[in-house]
Design an enzyme around this catalytic site. Structure first.
Site, short mmCIF file in Angstrom:
data_model
loop_
_atom_site.label_atom_id
_atom_site.label_comp_id
_atom_site.label_asym_id
_atom_site.label_seq_id
_atom_site.Cartn_x
_atom_site.Cartn_y
_atom_site.Cartn_z
N TYR A 35 0.83 -1.21 0.00
CA TYR A 35 0.00 0.00 0.00
C TYR A 35 0.87 1.27 0.00
O TYR A 35 0.35 2.37 -0.17
CB TYR A 35 -0.95 0.04 1.22
CG TYR A 35 -1.93 -1.08 1.32
CD1 TYR A 35 -2.11 -2.01 0.29
CD2 TYR A 35 -2.71 -1.25 2.46
CE1 TYR A 35 -3.01 -3.05 0.40
CE2 TYR A 35 -3.63 -2.29 2.57
CZ TYR A 35 -3.75 -3.19 1.54
OH TYR A 35 -4.65 -4.23 1.67
N HIS A 93 0.49 -11.60 2.22
CA HIS A 93 -0.57 -10.87 1.51
C HIS A 93 -1.34 -11.76 0.51
O HIS A 93 -2.56 -11.68 0.42
CB HIS A 93 0.05 -9.67 0.78
CG HIS A 93 -0.92 -8.57 0.49
ND1 HIS A 93 -0.53 -7.26 0.37
CD2 HIS A 93 -2.26 -8.58 0.29
CE1 HIS A 93 -1.59 -6.51 0.12
NE2 HIS A 93 -2.65 -7.29 0.05
#
Ligand code: NAP
Length: 262
Positions: A35, A93
């Site tokens: 991110y 992730h």
């Protein structure tokens, strides 16, 4: 259980959104190496003035850091950006795209993230039942604290959610309000009316009632507060049962390199 998602919350506006969330009452921030906002999360935690131990911080390891010898250095870099000594939860992730890195290579490093104290808890994201079973076989039955995947009333992922819960793995719902697209659903609208609430709030209330964590995000202060207020809504068993019938299996996050979903 109700966290603030931080995807897309970057720069000074991102920090402001996170500070609004913390002022509102959220005590859980969900970030990821990918991110590119771990620095902003660290700034929000520091500027909030809240005790460090009162905020639950999750980060996620990007699959490019899965080869042996890469994961821990990348987590140390994340901690530097976050200005923290330890994250509360570190997730993988995604499973390694196209199995480029063998599962054992990155699962064993994830375990080290916990044993070395860099992360208090460890977990996974976008893992299927098969991958969860393999991971549990490698690390033992209580090692994996969390599986984060897409879940909202139109994408209930029930088999995976049930399997995760049956193994004592907390489910965290991403896209908990399906990017704000649930507004046209007449059943959700009806239920929302009875609680003087919005459909987004009803979606979040449903997820919390199922025992899942949810991490909605918004850049708008009024929506940050609206979503948080969903934690006060108590749905009736009939309302929960009727939302359970709304599953459309509508997956929005589905990269071609992703796993073979359940
Ligand atoms: N593990 C993974 O692979 C993965 C994948 C995706 C997401 N995530 C995590 O999950 C978090 C949440 O997912 P997401 O951000 O993709 O989706 P989401 O929370 O379901 O939706 C966020 C979107 O909905 C809008 N919104 C927010 N509150 C609203 C409300 N009350 N009514 C109507 N619209 C509203 C927001 O727009 P405005 O900003 O304009 O309000 C934003 O565009 C992410 O931030 C991230 O932390 C993880």
């Amino acid at each position: 259980m109700l966290g603030f998602g931080t995807y897309g919350r970057r720069g000074p506006e991102g920090v402001d959104a996170m500070l609004t969330a913390l002022e509102t009452g959220y005590r859980h921030l969900d970030t990821a190496q990918d991110y590119e906002n771990e620095t902003e999360v660290g700034q929000a935690v520091a500027r909030s003035g809240l005790p460090r131990e009162s905020i639950f911080v999750t980060t996620k390891i990007a699959p490019r850091h899965y080869p042996r010898g890469s994961l821990l250095p990348s987590l140390r870099e994340s901690l530097d950006k976050l200005s923290l000594d330890q994250v509360d939860l570190t997730l993988l992730h995604w499973p390694s795209p196209n199995d480029e890195v063998p599962l054992a290579h990155y699962v064993e490093q994830l375990a080290e993230a916990r044993s070395s104290g860099l992360s208090r808890l460890i977990g996974v994201s976008n893992f299927t039942i098969d991958l969860l079973e393999q991971t549990i076989a490698m690390l033992g039955k209580d090692a994996i604290a969390n599986n984060q995947f897409e879940l909202n009333p139109h994408m209930q992922n029930k088999r995976l959610a049930d399997f995760s819960q049956s193994k004592g793995i907390l489910v965290t719902c991403y896209l908990p309000i399906a990017h704000g697209t649930l507004g046209d659903d007449p059943i959700l609208q009806d239920i929302a009316r009875t609680h003087d609430a919005t459909v987004a709030q009803i979606a979040i209330a449903f997820e919390l009632a199922k025992g899942y964590a949810a991490i909605p995000t918004s850049g708008k202060p009024e929506r940050i507060r609206e979503n948080y207020a969903a934690s006060k809504i108590v749905l009736t068993p009939q309302q929960i049962a009727s939302i359970a019938t709304l599953d459309q299996g509508k997956r929005r996050i589905d990269p071609e390199w992703g796993p073979k979903w359940d």
